[in-house]
Design a protein around this motif. Sequence first.
Motif, PDB file in Angstrom:
ATOM      1  N   UNK A  29      -3.569   1.850   9.918  1.00  0.00           N
ATOM      2  CA  UNK A  29      -4.069   2.038   8.559  1.00  0.00           C
ATOM      3  C   UNK A  29      -2.876   2.333   7.664  1.00  0.00           C
ATOM      4  N   UNK A  30      -2.547   1.417   6.776  1.00  0.00           N
ATOM      5  CA  UNK A  30      -1.337   1.544   5.962  1.00  0.00           C
ATOM      6  C   UNK A  30      -1.401   2.715   4.993  1.00  0.00           C
ATOM      7  N   UNK A  31      -2.578   3.187   4.641  1.00  0.00           N
ATOM      8  CA  UNK A  31      -2.679   4.350   3.763  1.00  0.00           C
ATOM      9  C   UNK A  31      -2.198   5.619   4.459  1.00  0.00           C
ATOM     10  N   UNK A  32      -2.128   5.561   5.777  1.00  0.00           N
ATOM     11  CA  UNK A  32      -1.660   6.721   6.553  1.00  0.00           C
ATOM     12  C   UNK A  32      -0.318   6.427   7.241  1.00  0.00           C
ATOM     13  N   UNK A  33       0.421   5.520   6.665  1.00  0.00           N
ATOM     14  CA  UNK A  33       1.762   5.196   7.169  1.00  0.00           C
ATOM     15  C   UNK A  33       2.706   6.377   6.917  1.00  0.00           C
ATOM     16  N   UNK A  34       3.334   6.890   7.989  1.00  0.00           N
ATOM     17  CA  UNK A  34       4.278   7.999   7.853  1.00  0.00           C
ATOM     18  C   UNK A  34       5.309   7.899   8.972  1.00  0.00           C
ATOM     19  N   UNK A  35       6.149   8.943   9.117  1.00  0.00           N
ATOM     20  CA  UNK A  35       7.295   8.833  10.026  1.00  0.00           C
ATOM     21  C   UNK A  35       6.889   8.686  11.491  1.00  0.00           C
ATOM     22  N   UNK A  36       5.670   9.123  11.841  1.00  0.00           N
ATOM     23  CA  UNK A  36       5.229   9.040  13.233  1.00  0.00           C
ATOM     24  C   UNK A  36       4.436   7.759  13.525  1.00  0.00           C
ATOM     25  N   UNK A  37       4.230   6.908  12.537  1.00  0.00           N
ATOM     26  CA  UNK A  37       3.513   5.658  12.769  1.00  0.00           C
ATOM     27  C   UNK A  37       4.291   4.791  13.758  1.00  0.00           C
ATOM     28  N   UNK A  94       0.843  -1.194   0.000  1.00  0.00           N
ATOM     29  CA  UNK A  94       0.000   0.000   0.000  1.00  0.00           C
ATOM     30  C   UNK A  94       0.880   1.248   0.000  1.00  0.00           C
ATOM     31  N   UNK A  95       0.646   2.136  -0.950  1.00  0.00           N
ATOM     32  CA  UNK A  95       1.350   3.425  -0.989  1.00  0.00           C
ATOM     33  C   UNK A  95       0.691   4.380  -0.008  1.00  0.00           C
ATOM     34  N   UNK A  96       1.515   5.096   0.729  1.00  0.00           N
ATOM     35  CA  UNK A  96       0.975   6.046   1.694  1.00  0.00           C
ATOM     36  C   UNK A  96       0.335   7.234   0.980  1.00  0.00           C
ATOM     37  N   UNK A 131      12.732   7.962  -7.037  1.00  0.00           N
ATOM     38  CA  UNK A 131      12.727   9.426  -7.031  1.00  0.00           C
ATOM     39  C   UNK A 131      13.834   9.989  -6.152  1.00  0.00           C
ATOM     40  N   UNK A 132      14.301  11.178  -6.534  1.00  0.00           N
ATOM     41  CA  UNK A 132      15.338  11.887  -5.786  1.00  0.00           C
ATOM     42  C   UNK A 132      14.693  13.042  -5.017  1.00  0.00           C
ATOM     43  N   UNK A 133      15.122  13.234  -3.784  1.00  0.00           N
ATOM     44  CA  UNK A 133      14.660  14.347  -2.949  1.00  0.00           C
ATOM     45  C   UNK A 133      13.141  14.334  -2.768  1.00  0.00           C
ATOM     46  N   UNK A 134      12.601  13.147  -2.561  1.00  0.00           N
ATOM     47  CA  UNK A 134      11.185  13.007  -2.276  1.00  0.00           C
ATOM     48  C   UNK A 134      10.996  11.992  -1.152  1.00  0.00           C
ATOM     49  N   UNK A 135       9.869  12.127  -0.448  1.00  0.00           N
ATOM     50  CA  UNK A 135       9.540  11.170   0.598  1.00  0.00           C
ATOM     51  C   UNK A 135       8.829   9.973  -0.018  1.00  0.00           C
ATOM     52  N   UNK A 136       9.280   8.782   0.398  1.00  0.00           N
ATOM     53  CA  UNK A 136       8.702   7.536  -0.078  1.00  0.00           C
ATOM     54  C   UNK A 136       8.136   6.777   1.109  1.00  0.00           C
ATOM     55  N   UNK A 137       6.978   6.146   0.935  1.00  0.00           N
ATOM     56  CA  UNK A 137       6.398   5.320   1.996  1.00  0.00           C
ATOM     57  C   UNK A 137       5.534   4.245   1.361  1.00  0.00           C
ATOM     58  N   UNK A 138       5.863   2.997   1.663  1.00  0.00           N
ATOM     59  CA  UNK A 138       5.094   1.857   1.166  1.00  0.00           C
ATOM     60  C   UNK A 138       5.129   0.778   2.246  1.00  0.00           C
ATOM     61  N   UNK A 139       4.052   0.042   2.411  1.00  0.00           N
ATOM     62  CA  UNK A 139       3.978  -0.935   3.499  1.00  0.00           C
ATOM     63  C   UNK A 139       3.016  -2.047   3.141  1.00  0.00           C
ATOM     64  N   UNK A 140       3.077  -3.125   3.920  1.00  0.00           N
ATOM     65  CA  UNK A 140       2.163  -4.259   3.729  1.00  0.00           C
ATOM     66  C   UNK A 140       2.034  -5.016   5.037  1.00  0.00           C
ATOM     67  N   UNK A 141       0.948  -5.731   5.194  1.00  0.00           N
ATOM     68  CA  UNK A 141       0.710  -6.518   6.395  1.00  0.00           C
ATOM     69  C   UNK A 141       1.534  -7.811   6.328  1.00  0.00           C
ATOM     70  N   UNK A 142       1.948  -8.307   7.490  1.00  0.00           N
ATOM     71  CA  UNK A 142       2.610  -9.592   7.556  1.00  0.00           C
ATOM     72  C   UNK A 142       1.598 -10.706   7.312  1.00  0.00           C
ATOM     73  N   UNK A 143       2.111 -11.844   6.849  1.00  0.00           N
ATOM     74  CA  UNK A 143       1.242 -13.006   6.687  1.00  0.00           C
ATOM     75  C   UNK A 143       0.692 -13.449   8.035  1.00  0.00           C
ATOM     76  N   UNK A 144       1.555 -13.348   9.045  1.00  0.00           N
ATOM     77  CA  UNK A 144       1.165 -13.710  10.413  1.00  0.00           C
ATOM     78  C   UNK A 144       1.912 -12.791  11.363  1.00  0.00           C
ATOM     79  N   UNK A 145       1.207 -12.226  12.328  1.00  0.00           N
ATOM     80  CA  UNK A 145       1.848 -11.312  13.278  1.00  0.00           C
ATOM     81  C   UNK A 145       2.911 -12.062  14.078  1.00  0.00           C
TER      82      UNK A 145
END
Length: 552
Positions: A174-182, A83-85, A123-137
């Motif tokens: 919520x992975x759509x709101x994944x950011x540095x403070x998550x 999921x892209x933030x 990308x250069x000089x941009x913030x990137x954030x992508x995440x996914x759920x584990x198969x099992x916690x």
Amino acid sequence: VTRMHFQWDWLCLGLLIISSVTAEIENEEILGADVEVEDFDKQSQEPDVDKDESSLGVVYQTPKPTGEVYFTETFDGVLTGWVLSKTRKEDVDDNIAKYDGRWEVEELKENTVPGDRGLVLKSVAKHHAISTMLTKAFVFDNKPLIVQYEVNFQEGIDCGGAYIKLLSSSNDLNLEYFFDKTPYTIMFGPDKCGEDYKLHFIFRHKNPKTGEYDEKHAKRPEVDLKKFYLDKKTHLYTLVLKPDDTFEMLIDQSVVSKGSLLEDMIPPVNPPKEIEDPTDKKPDDWDERPKIPDPNAVKPDDWDEDEPSKIEDPDAVKPEGWLDDEPLYVPDPNAKKPKDWDEEMDGEWEAPQIPNPKCETVPGCGLWVRPMKTNPNYKGKWKAPMIDNPNYQGIWSPRKIPNPDYFEDPHPFEMTTVSAIGLELWSMTSDIYFDNFIICSEKEVADRWAADGWGLKKLVASANEPGMFSQLVTAAEDHPWLWVLYILTLALPVGLGVLFCWPAKKTDEDIDFKKTDISKPITKGELKQEREELEDDDIDLEEKENEDTAED
């Protein structure tokens, strides 16, 4: 004998230099001192998927886990679950706050393994954030945590990171709101800016008294990490956390750092039992001076504080030929007033000054002044000598009191459960390649996974390595002093050949010795003379023996 000894000395020197050059190149291929190498399972699993073959004949198949895992990702198939933030980073300018950095799934630019793809930060000089759920916690109870993935800085790296975050489990994640403070439980991976090369291991520890979380950072590895960021090769990063509260960080399956969660984190997990009393103050009469001026000392009567440190040398004599009346500088006789010089605007024109040519061939010009010398009578300002302070009480420090915030967490391994993995990064360099993520508890599973992915990349990269000459040049670029060894190494065979093979010059002794060995014809007269000399010697010997007998 001396000549042969000298030649063998040269031969030994040549072997030593060649060995040192070879050792220098080999050292570039291994980590620094005190690196522990883990066992590496090179066996690959049986193929049961479509195969791709490289130009080197290397067959690639997508790795599959061989045991229990909590998460795997190869990026070889359809990218699902990631999921892209869509949120924005806080506390930064609006024009760069958005997580709009681009990601792509691509093969490596160099040392490509056909069919093997990875996630690439583009990308250069941009913030990137992508995440996914584990198969099992992953629950931190009685099983180790092993996190492993590959990184390739395909363009090197100026400033940026390639670390991952294991996100803490919560109902409102919520992975759509994944950011540095998550909230995350663990952050691990390489990071670099300027000449600061880091390998992060950070975990968030929950204070059992306040419920607040604090970041605990592992001590920096003592191994030089620079090569892993600049060689444009794929490297394997592994973090191992064990239920006995120990950890290991590995690069390419070699331990680069290890320690205890209780003893090797900054700041420590458990606070001190006692702290300094913030209300305690140093008494006004507390004496911290270990030495004091001797109060009984008296300045000597002959101590003259007015004597200068330097005086004119009374024995100095003006050098002969010194031109007192000649100035050091004179107007340049060849200078001419510029045509556009306006005396009303610029004032009266004067030729520029140049060193007086008459002073070039003499000791000096102008007024001669005696040189200064050290004054033998100078003593300076008198000070009383220092003695031990009889009232010395030592360096004051506040008294200790029980720490009101003290707690003891005997097992910091028991961290917050992890349910997702994410990359939240900023980089000034593009094309950072990620591949083959795995989270598991068994070392054998992680090793087999590495063999089928990173092991194949390593094999292809080794096959594409430049020849010996290119390696020598590359090593010399990093260590210019190697050029001296190269030159000596090339010159030695020639020198040794000359020493061993070039014909030696004949000496006068050799010539004289050879002359005595030459056979010469003997004449009849010479033969008769030699016979007579032998007969005379026999007669003399008989007379000597008779005389000795008579005396007896």
